[in-house]
Each structure stands twice: as structure tokens, then as C-alpha cells.
Design a protein around this motif. Structure first.
Motif, PDB file in Angstrom:
ATOM      1  N   LEU A   1      38.855  28.765  32.520  1.00 42.55           N
ATOM      2  CA  LEU A   1      37.921  28.331  33.553  1.00 42.55           C
ATOM      3  C   LEU A   1      36.602  29.086  33.536  1.00 42.55           C
ATOM      4  N   THR A   2      36.594  30.264  32.965  1.00 33.61           N
ATOM      5  CA  THR A   2      35.436  31.132  33.135  1.00 33.61           C
ATOM      6  C   THR A   2      35.240  32.036  31.924  1.00 33.61           C
ATOM      7  N   ASP A   3      34.022  32.518  31.775  1.00 35.69           N
ATOM      8  CA  ASP A   3      33.729  33.503  30.732  1.00 35.69           C
ATOM      9  C   ASP A   3      33.915  34.920  31.257  1.00 35.69           C
ATOM     10  N   SER A   4      34.148  35.025  32.552  1.00 34.70           N
ATOM     11  CA  SER A   4      34.345  36.347  33.162  1.00 34.70           C
ATOM     12  C   SER A   4      35.598  36.320  34.028  1.00 34.70           C
ATOM     13  N   PRO A   5      36.785  36.504  33.435  1.00 35.12           N
ATOM     14  CA  PRO A   5      38.025  36.461  34.217  1.00 35.12           C
ATOM     15  C   PRO A   5      38.055  37.495  35.336  1.00 35.12           C
ATOM     16  N   GLU A   6      37.432  38.671  35.100  1.00 32.49           N
ATOM     17  CA  GLU A   6      37.443  39.713  36.138  1.00 32.49           C
ATOM     18  C   GLU A   6      36.677  39.260  37.377  1.00 32.49           C
ATOM     19  N   ARG A   7      35.549  38.557  37.169  1.00 35.80           N
ATOM     20  CA  ARG A   7      34.776  38.073  38.320  1.00 35.80           C
ATOM     21  C   ARG A   7      35.513  36.927  39.027  1.00 35.80           C
ATOM     22  N   LEU A   8      36.231  36.095  38.268  1.00 33.07           N
ATOM     23  CA  LEU A   8      37.025  35.032  38.890  1.00 33.07           C
ATOM     24  C   LEU A   8      38.096  35.643  39.784  1.00 33.07           C
ATOM     25  N   ILE A   9      38.752  36.681  39.314  1.00 30.00           N
ATOM     26  CA  ILE A   9      39.776  37.363  40.120  1.00 30.00           C
ATOM     27  C   ILE A   9      39.133  37.964  41.371  1.00 30.00           C
ATOM     28  N   GLY A  10      37.939  38.526  41.195  1.00 28.60           N
ATOM     29  CA  GLY A  10      37.223  39.068  42.345  1.00 28.60           C
ATOM     30  C   GLY A  10      36.873  37.992  43.355  1.00 28.60           C
ATOM     31  N   ALA A  11      36.505  36.794  42.866  1.00 24.82           N
ATOM     32  CA  ALA A  11      36.166  35.676  43.762  1.00 24.82           C
ATOM     33  C   ALA A  11      37.394  35.237  44.551  1.00 24.82           C
ATOM     34  N   ILE A  12      38.559  35.205  43.869  1.00 25.86           N
ATOM     35  CA  ILE A  12      39.792  34.812  44.553  1.00 25.86           C
ATOM     36  C   ILE A  12      40.125  35.811  45.660  1.00 25.86           C
ATOM     37  N   LYS A  13      39.962  37.099  45.368  1.00 22.88           N
ATOM     38  CA  LYS A  13      40.239  38.121  46.387  1.00 22.88           C
ATOM     39  C   LYS A  13      39.252  38.024  47.545  1.00 22.88           C
ATOM     40  N   LYS A  14      38.027  37.581  47.237  1.00 23.16           N
ATOM     41  CA  LYS A  14      37.024  37.427  48.295  1.00 23.16           C
ATOM     42  C   LYS A  14      37.416  36.342  49.294  1.00 23.16           C
ATOM     43  N   LEU A  15      38.234  35.387  48.860  1.00 23.25           N
ATOM     44  CA  LEU A  15      38.709  34.331  49.767  1.00 23.25           C
ATOM     45  C   LEU A  15      39.670  34.881  50.811  1.00 23.25           C
ATOM     46  N   GLY A  16      40.213  36.076  50.562  1.00 23.71           N
ATOM     47  CA  GLY A  16      41.123  36.693  51.530  1.00 23.71           C
ATOM     48  C   GLY A  16      42.503  37.001  50.995  1.00 23.71           C
ATOM     49  N   PHE A  17      42.718  36.806  49.674  1.00 22.30           N
ATOM     50  CA  PHE A  17      44.022  37.114  49.089  1.00 22.30           C
ATOM     51  C   PHE A  17      44.222  38.627  49.023  1.00 22.30           C
ATOM     52  N   SER A  18      45.433  39.040  49.319  1.00 17.30           N
ATOM     53  CA  SER A  18      45.760  40.468  49.293  1.00 17.30           C
ATOM     54  C   SER A  18      45.843  40.985  47.867  1.00 17.30           C
ATOM     55  N   ALA A  19      46.304  40.157  46.944  1.00 18.84           N
ATOM     56  CA  ALA A  19      46.448  40.546  45.546  1.00 18.84           C
ATOM     57  C   ALA A  19      46.451  39.292  44.682  1.00 18.84           C
ATOM     58  N   VAL A  20      46.129  39.474  43.404  1.00 23.54           N
ATOM     59  CA  VAL A  20      46.162  38.375  42.438  1.00 23.54           C
ATOM     60  C   VAL A  20      47.015  38.824  41.260  1.00 23.54           C
ATOM     61  N   GLU A  21      48.127  38.130  41.043  1.00 26.94           N
ATOM     62  CA  GLU A  21      49.021  38.452  39.935  1.00 26.94           C
ATOM     63  C   GLU A  21      49.082  37.285  38.959  1.00 26.94           C
ATOM     64  N   GLU A  22      49.535  37.568  37.752  1.00 26.54           N
ATOM     65  CA  GLU A  22      49.584  36.559  36.707  1.00 26.54           C
ATOM     66  C   GLU A  22      50.973  35.933  36.627  1.00 26.54           C
ATOM     67  N   THR A  23      51.020  34.601  36.724  1.00 28.46           N
ATOM     68  CA  THR A  23      52.292  33.875  36.689  1.00 28.46           C
ATOM     69  C   THR A  23      53.045  34.120  35.390  1.00 28.46           C
ATOM     70  N   ALA A  24      52.329  34.508  34.357  1.00 22.87           N
ATOM     71  CA  ALA A  24      52.952  34.754  33.060  1.00 22.87           C
ATOM     72  C   ALA A  24      54.028  35.831  33.137  1.00 22.87           C
ATOM     73  N   ALA A  25      53.970  36.676  34.174  1.00 27.12           N
ATOM     74  CA  ALA A  25      55.037  37.669  34.360  1.00 27.12           C
ATOM     75  C   ALA A  25      56.367  36.966  34.583  1.00 27.12           C
TER      76      ALA A  25
END
Length: 566
Positions: A85-109
Motif C-alpha cells: 500500500l505504501t512506500d513508507s510502511p513505518e509511516r503507515l503504521i504511525g497513521a494507524i496508531k494516530k487513529l487511536g489504536f493501542s498497538a499494531v501487530e502483523e497478522t503474519a505472526a
């Protein structure tokens, strides 16, 4: 509850969804498409191909917002395809956290645990075919339409549910797990009885970016953030064809494995397996979307091209492939699958023929099998009519033939003359009444210039005036015919249509009546004139005699007076 919804007001009755639905899980009722939920495999095909956007995905954005506003610990389980989706995965994760998520984990786990379970099943069932069960659409397809193959399904939950269980075990059941990924079917899967409670809501990538827009979040301006769980290693390959095999370390065992992507291709393999023929002892990785989860139905607005998406995924996954750990969390991953063939009663041959006869197909020579109704053959459509999935008059050739037949009957039998000319004044239509009125043959006059036969002054006036309609009396003097005409401009077809009612006899009768009236008026006037003349003559004679009488009486009076005086 089906994740795919339909808007009745936008559905234009084009049958495109019926035509493309791989399992024909759409019925047409009252000229509107309806999803048959117990037959739907939630593949999202109808979402992609609907030209009117009459189908949409049930949104869980409001539900997630409510979890956040109520103060719950809300964890995002981010599908590994997010890298596309993005060229900057770290910024995408930051955007998701900005929505109010407590944490962002990878489903691949969770995918890592699923792959380990797959390997155990393959080792425990040598000589048997094993089908991956990470794709819910394929699971629904097998259970509903290929129940004989259910026994080959790996009885394992999907990576989404496995990761949800991992989070709930670590954070407690009160924590809210929100899966974010490319798959619409995940919404349905999260509500299955065996999966319910481990994933609290599902957002597609399209929904995620919609939420970003609503909150005016620009990803490029967000702070960089890291995923909150350890790198899952080769399980990051899951979204691409062959990714499950790579995570299992079986990608090089060509003789014992097979990767199939695309629902039609999967159905071909399942048909083959259902026949009892073919391969034995193979692990079959199946994905309903051609190109894998990178081409999921929940990221239609974010496509950058499958090759580019695949390149980015491989680069991202290769970085952590060595970090893959053979770690097994103590989580129950079992899931039971069972066949559930839809209860669809089949018509008899006589019933099929009876339905076909109603739409003008009394014999096979009339079965064109054009597919315009959405079904592959006329018989298949007749069966759908019997089962209540299709409407009788969905047959385009029949309706076209019927409409043309009715139109031709009307045009041929109307007592009015119908004549149509194009912009080059070439005659395009000349009905039977026209032939009779003008004594001209339709076969001879079609395509000829109208001005060679008729005065086309009124047609020219309509063309030049820009008006759409003229109604007036028009005479065809060279034929001795008078008409009441309505001339209409048909801009879409480039035609001028003239409809003429023969009023020749009526006009002649009016002239006769007018002549009779004029003669009667003249006769009456003559009588009046004679009466006036007689009256004048009588008056004149009366006047003379009265004057003479007056003179005589006056003289008599004078004589009598003189005599009396004497």
C-alpha cells in the motif's frame, strides 16, 4: 450476515453480476439483484465488476471508533500485504496508531503458527491430499459446492483467527482485535461460530484509507512507528501465490505441492479431485484471488499493479526470512469443516421444457445460449427460474424479438401512414398504409430520396427550425391526398418520423358542406331581397294612394265648410 450489500436504487438490471458470479449465488427478483447468502462464497467478484457500484461492503469503521471511544485496548492485526500500500510502511503504521489504536501487530505472526500446523498435518497424513484453509472463500466454496473434498481440508483456523487468539491470550479477552487486510470474506469468517470472539471487527484497506480521509490524516506527514510484535519471518510471503508453501519450506518440492490462485482455476482442481482421479499425497495451496491476497477485493481503490505489489512484498519478506523462529505458542488452532450443499430442488425435463417454451424456445434450435441473462445456457437459466433465482423474462434475445414483433405488428397494421427519413432524406420506413395510400411499393422506395416522390418542405422546416415536433395539415397535391400530419425529430437515431392520417374524404366533405352552405345563404339572400323589393313597392303604392285620398278628403272638407257658411 453477509459482508456484501446491495443498493436497490443503483441496480440497473444488467445481469453482469450474475454472469460473473462463479457460483451463481445471485438471484434476480423484481428486476433487482439479490445475494443468496447460503450460496455466496464472499469472493467479492460482484463488487469488482458491478458497473453501477450497486454493491458495497458492510463498513466496520463505526464499530471500531466506538471501541476506541469507550476506552478499550484496541489492537490492529495488520495483514502482511499491507506493504503493497505504501512506500513508507513505518509511516503507515504511525497513521494507524494516530487513529487511536493501542498497538499494531502483523497478522503474519499467526500465519507462522498456521504453517507449522499444516506441516504437522502433512506429515501425519502421508499419501493424502491436504488443502490449505487460510482463504475463507475457498473454504466456503469447498463446503458448499464440493462437499466430497471436505475431508482433504486442513482443519486449521486462518492466520487472522490464529493471531486473534494470540492477542487475546496475551492481552485478555477484553482487548479488541481489529483485522485490517485486503479480504472481504474475512468479515464473514470473523463471525463464524468457531471463530467468533477472537476478532472483533474487520476493516478492508479501502475502509482504512477512507477513515484516513475522514480524519484528514496524511500518511506522508505521520511519524514513523514500528510493528509491536516480532518479525514473523517467511510467513510474510503468505499474500502471494506460493507464499504458504514458502513459509512451510515446501516451495521447492514441486512433485508434492501445488499452488493455485484464481477461483476458476481452483474450481477446476476441485472438480478433478471430486472425481476421485489425479494426484495423491500433495499439499494444495489455494487462493480465490488471482495473484493471491495482493489482489484482494477489499483494496480495489489502491491498486498499483500486481507486479509492483509483488516486488515490494518480496523485498519486505526477504529482509526477515532468516528471523523465522520455530516457536509454537500454546494455542488451539483446530477448526472443523463440514459439507453444507445448498438445498436446490431440480426440475424435471418436462418442467425445463415448459419454462423454455414460455420464452419462445419450444425446441433446441431456439436455445441460443448467448449468456446475456448471466447463465451459460438457456437450460441453466430455466433451472434458475424454477429455483427462484432468475426471472422468466431475463432472456434478451426473446425480449428483443418480442419487442420487435409487437412494434412491427403495430407499424404494419396501423391505419395511419408511417414514413421515416434520415438526414440525407433517404426513406428508412414506409409501412403498409403508406403503400396503399400512395400506391408505391415499400421494397422499391426504401433507401430512395424522399424528395423524388414527395414534397418534403415540412421535413426541411423541422430540420432547420430546431423544433422537435410539428402538427399541421399537409397536402400531397400530386397524389390528390390531404393529411393531418405529426412530424417528429428523433435526434438519437438521426431520423425524421412522419405520421400521416388520411383526411382527404373529410376535407372533400367539408368543401361540399361549405358549398351547400354558401348556396343556401345565397338563396336566402335572394328571398330576402325579393321580399324587401315587394315591401318597398307596396309601401310606395300605399304612399301614393294615401296622399291622393288626403287631397280628395281635404277638398271635400273645404267644400262642406263653404256650403255650411253659405
Amino acid at each position: 450476515m453477509n459482508a456484501i450489500k446491495l443498493s436497490k436504487t443503483d441496480c440497473k438490471n444488467c445481469y453482469k453480476c450474475v454472469r460473473h458470479c462463479p457460483v451463481k449465488a445471485i438471484r434476480i427478483k423484481d428486476q433487482q439483484a439479490q445475494i443468496i447468502e447460503d450460496m455466496c462464497i464472499v469472493c467479492g467478484t460482484c463488487l469488482k465488476i458491478c458497473p453501477q457500484n450497486a454493491k458495497y461492503i458492510r463498513s466496520d469503521i463505526g464499530k471500531v471508533k466506538e471501541f476506541i471511544s469507550q476506552g478499550f485496548t484496541v489492537i490492529a492485526s495488520l495483514a502482511p500485504s499491507f506493504i503493497s500500500l505504501t512506500d513508507s510502511p513505518e509511516r503507515l503504521i504511525g497513521a494507524i496508531k494516530k487513529l487511536g489504536f493501542s498497538a499494531v501487530e502483523e497478522t503474519a505472526a499467526g500465519a507462522r503458527l498456521v504453517s507449522q500446523k499444516y506441516k504437522e498435518i502433512v506429515e501425519a497424513k502421508p499419501g493424502e491430499n491436504v488443502i490449505s484453509t487460510a482463504c475463507p472463500t475457498i473454504n466456503y466454496l469447498i463446503q458448499t459446492y464440493y462437499p466430497h473434498v471436505v475431508g482433504n481440508m486442513a482443519e486449521v483456523v486462518s492466520p487472522m483467527i490464529a493471531h486473534g487468539k494470540m492477542i487475546k491470550k496475551r492481552m485478555g479477552m477484553d482487548a479488541k482485535v481489529i483485522f485490517i487486510g485486503p479480504c472481504v470474506a474475512k468479515k464473514h469468517e470473523s463471525e463464524e461460530p468457531q471463530c467468533e470472539g477472537f476478532v472483533d471487527a474487520v476493516l478492508t484497506y479501502d475502509e482504512l484509507y477512507q477513515w484516513f480521509e475522514e480524519e484528514n490524516i496524511d500518511i506522508s506527514q505521520c511519524r514513523e512507528a514500528e510493528l509491536d510484535n516480532e518479525e514473523p519471518g517467511s510467513s510474510r510471503f503468505y499474500p502471494m501465490p506460493g507464499g504458504v508453501l514458502m513459509s512451510m519450506g515446501l516451495d521447492r518440492e514441486i512433485q508434492k505441492t501445488m499452488s493455485i490462485d484464481g477461483i476458476d482455476e481452483c474450481m477446476d482442481i476441485l472438480e478433478y479431485l471430486s472425481s476421485g482421479k489425479g494426484i495423491k499425497g500433495a499439499f494444495l495451496e489455494m487462493n480465490a484471488c488471482r495473484g493471491g491476497c495482493l489482489n484482494g477485493s477489499g483494496c480495489n481503490k489502491l491498486k498499483k499493479g500486481i507486479l509492483e505489489e509483488r516486488r515490494k512484498l518480496i523485498e519486505f519478506a526477504v529482509k526477515s526470512r532468516a528471523a523465522n523462529k520455530n516457536k509454537g505458542d500454546k494455542i488451539k488452532l483446530d477448526k472443523v469443516f463440514s459439507g453444507k450443499s445448498p438445498d436446490a430442488k431440480m426440475p424435471t425435463e418436462d418442467e425445463i421444457r415448459g419454462i423454455l417454451k414460455k420464452i419462445g424456445k419450444p425446441g433446441k434450435e431456439k436455445e441460443f445460449n448467448c449468456g446475456a441473462c448471466g447463465y451459460n445456457s438457456c437450460r441453466e437459466k430455466a433451472i434458475a427460474v424454477y429455483q427462484g433465482k432468475a426471472e422468466l423474462y431475463m432472456c434478451l434475445p426473446y425480449m428483443k424479438e418480442r419487442a420487435e414483433s409487437i412494434s412491427n405488428i403495430i407499424i404494419s397494421n396501423t391505419p395511419n401512414v408511417i414514413m421515416a427519413i434520415n438526414e440525407d432524406f433517404e426513406i428508412q420506413e414506409f409501412n403498409k398504409s403508406a403503400e396503399k395510400m400512395f400506391g408505391l411499393s415499400r421494397a422499391d422506395i426504401i433507401g430512395k430520396k424522399a424528395y423524388d416522390y414527395f414534397d418534403v418542405y415540412e421535413f426541411i422546416c423541422l430540420m432547420e427550425s430546431g423544433e422537435s415536433l410539428i402538427t399541421k395539415k399537409i397536402s400531397f397535391d400530386n397524389y390528390g391526398i390531404r393529411t393531418q400530419a405529426t412530424i417528429v425529430r428523433l435526434n438519437e437515431h438521426g431520423l425524421i418520423l412522419g405520421i400521416f392520417k388520411d383526411i382527404t374524404e373529410e376535407e372533400k366533405q367539408k368543401e361540399k358542406d361549405f358549398k351547400v352552405k354558401n348556396e343556401s345563404i345565397k338563396l336566402a339572400q335572394d328571398v330576402i331581397d325579393k321580399q324587401m323589393y315587394v315591401a318597398q313597392q307596396i309601401a310606395s303604392l300605399l304612399g301614393e294612394t294615401t296622399a291622393e285620398t288626403k287631397v280628395s278628403l281635404s277638398k271635400l272638407k273645404d267644400i262642406m265648410l263653404k256650403s255650411e257658411e253659405s
